[in-house]
Design a protein around this motif. Structure first.
Motif, PDB file in Angstrom:
ATOM      1  N   GLN A 238       0.822  -1.204   0.000  1.00 45.99           N
ATOM      2  CA  GLN A 238       0.000   0.000   0.000  1.00 45.99           C
ATOM      3  C   GLN A 238       0.857   1.255   0.000  1.00 45.99           C
ATOM      4  O   GLN A 238       0.509   2.258  -0.631  1.00 45.99           O
ATOM      5  N   PHE A 239       2.001   1.214   0.701  1.00 40.45           N
ATOM      6  CA  PHE A 239       2.893   2.372   0.694  1.00 40.45           C
ATOM      7  C   PHE A 239       3.442   2.610  -0.711  1.00 40.45           C
ATOM      8  O   PHE A 239       3.524   3.749  -1.178  1.00 40.45           O
ATOM      9  N   GLY A 240       3.818   1.522  -1.392  1.00 40.96           N
ATOM     10  CA  GLY A 240       4.272   1.668  -2.769  1.00 40.96           C
ATOM     11  C   GLY A 240       3.175   2.195  -3.676  1.00 40.96           C
ATOM     12  O   GLY A 240       3.438   3.016  -4.568  1.00 40.96           O
ATOM     13  N   LEU A 277       9.984   8.547 -14.702  1.00 46.20           N
ATOM     14  CA  LEU A 277       9.036   8.405 -13.598  1.00 46.20           C
ATOM     15  C   LEU A 277       8.560   6.967 -13.442  1.00 46.20           C
ATOM     16  O   LEU A 277       8.465   6.452 -12.319  1.00 46.20           O
ATOM     17  N   VAL A 278       8.262   6.297 -14.550  1.00 49.41           N
ATOM     18  CA  VAL A 278       7.809   4.905 -14.462  1.00 49.41           C
ATOM     19  C   VAL A 278       8.925   4.013 -13.912  1.00 49.41           C
ATOM     20  O   VAL A 278       8.679   3.128 -13.084  1.00 49.41           O
ATOM     21  N   LEU A 279      10.153   4.238 -14.340  1.00 49.92           N
ATOM     22  CA  LEU A 279      11.282   3.492 -13.787  1.00 49.92           C
ATOM     23  C   LEU A 279      11.432   3.766 -12.288  1.00 49.92           C
ATOM     24  O   LEU A 279      11.706   2.852 -11.501  1.00 49.92           O
ATOM     25  N   LEU A 280      11.249   5.016 -11.901  1.00 57.63           N
ATOM     26  CA  LEU A 280      11.354   5.373 -10.491  1.00 57.63           C
ATOM     27  C   LEU A 280      10.271   4.689  -9.669  1.00 57.63           C
ATOM     28  O   LEU A 280      10.549   4.138  -8.592  1.00 57.63           O
ATOM     29  N   PHE A 281       9.037   4.701 -10.165  1.00 59.79           N
ATOM     30  CA  PHE A 281       7.952   4.040  -9.446  1.00 59.79           C
ATOM     31  C   PHE A 281       8.200   2.537  -9.339  1.00 59.79           C
ATOM     32  O   PHE A 281       7.933   1.925  -8.300  1.00 59.79           O
ATOM     33  N   LEU A 283      11.151   1.024  -9.328  1.00 58.19           N
ATOM     34  CA  LEU A 283      12.236   0.832  -8.368  1.00 58.19           C
ATOM     35  C   LEU A 283      11.724   0.982  -6.941  1.00 58.19           C
ATOM     36  O   LEU A 283      12.143   0.239  -6.036  1.00 58.19           O
ATOM     37  N   GLU A 284      10.817   1.923  -6.717  1.00 59.33           N
ATOM     38  CA  GLU A 284      10.249   2.108  -5.383  1.00 59.33           C
ATOM     39  C   GLU A 284       9.508   0.859  -4.925  1.00 59.33           C
ATOM     40  O   GLU A 284       9.695   0.402  -3.782  1.00 59.33           O
ATOM     41  N   PHE A 285       8.696   0.282  -5.790  1.00 62.72           N
ATOM     42  CA  PHE A 285       7.959  -0.923  -5.425  1.00 62.72           C
ATOM     43  C   PHE A 285       8.919  -2.065  -5.095  1.00 62.72           C
ATOM     44  O   PHE A 285       8.722  -2.795  -4.121  1.00 62.72           O
TER      45      PHE A 285
END
Length: 306
Positions: A238-240, A277-281, A283-285
């Protein structure tokens, strides 16, 4: 645990490569001509071709991808087509408001979600359980954009208590965080209830009660830790989701964050910003899932990493 951590970090490389390929193909399938948008609708064809060459869009797709991925590895994310500024600068300016909004939403959602879930499990099939699950179902069912507009209408337009645009003071965070965290709180409540109901029925809980321990001690000391592993998993996911999926809420409140930046980038076919941005999201997940896996060992010391 260190070997497990290092192996997972190495496993990031093929995952991010696959994501990079998919997002690169996706953005190039979007309708519209970025060169035309960058040059302006009134520009002649010669100017558009000059702009296309300047942006590197005149080269074959495989060559464009190799250039893009090579630059990413070197920490160079290109220049925004829309603002003509470095993509890293654009994202850095927008990252902090999104992070603060996500943390604010997550904190209250976890506190209230777990409180409702634990209360519903303890008073299962009684009125607190029915009330808590009714609130949870309502939170899941109500769309975020509709909730945001409803909160703005009540607390900003009619009552005039809270602002709706900007991220300058703590008051600006109240309505967006409530809107963003409502669905998470509802999911946390239902997930916590299900986990606690399963743990409460275990033999060790009955044994603890038979020893004469207070119900509060049984719930907090014996049930909480054993019920936390699936809850922590959901919490990480959920945080991701909040960090990378706040697009609708940021659009409703005109929030100066990454979600709003992505909407503007898609509108202007800003390929470098979209891809980064998509790569960043992604990587965050991946990193959040890794942190959640490592937390398992802290919550339950019997877990071993292989």
């Amino acid at each position: 645990m260190l070997n497990y951590f290092l192996k997972r970090l190495v496993g990031l490389i093929p995952t991010l490569l696959i994501v990079a390929v998919l997002v690169f193909l996706f953005v190039h399938m979007l309708p519209g001509d970025p060169a035309r948008l960058a040059a302006g609708q009134d520009a002649d064809q010669a100017t558009v071709e000059i702009m296309r060459k300047e942006l590197g869009l005149d080269r074959p797709l495989p060559e464009q991808f190799v250039t893009f991925f090579t630059n990413v590895i070197q920490g160079e994310f290109g220049t925004s087509i829309r603002s003509r500024r470095p993509v890293a600068t654009e994202i850095a300016e927008r990252f902090k408001p999104t992070l603060y909004l996500t943390l604010t939403s997550m904190v209250w959602a976890v506190i209230f979600g777990m409180a409702i879930g634990i209360t519903s499990a303890v008073f299962r099939n009684k009125w607190p359980d029915r009330l808590g699950m009714t609130i949870a179902v309502s939170g899941i069912s109500f769309p975020a954009f509709a909730l945001g507009m409803l909160l703005m209408q009540i607390f900003s337009v009619q009552l005039g208590w809270l602002p709706t645009v900007g991220a300058d003071t703590w008051k600006h965070y109240i309505l967006p965080s409530l809107t963003l965290g409502a669905g998470v709180a509802a999911v946390m409540a239902r997930f916590t209830r299900a986990s606690f109901v399963e743990v409460i029925q275990e033999d060790f809980v009955r044994t603890a009660r038979a020893k004469g321990l207070k119900e509060k001690t049984v719930i907090i000391k014996h049930c909480l830790r054993n019920a936390l592993i699936p809850v922590v998993t959901m919490m990480g996911l959920q945080f991701g989701f909040l960090l990378g999926g706040s697009i609708v809420v940021e659009a409703v409140f005109n929030w100066p964050g990454l979600g709003r930046l992505l909407v503007d980038a898609v509108t202007m076919r800003d390929y470098p910003v979209i891809q980064t941005l998509v790569l960043l999201f992604s990587l965050e997940f991946i990193l959040i899932n890794l942190i959640v896996d490592l937390l398992y060992g802290y919550i339950n010391p019997t877990i071993r990493y292989k």
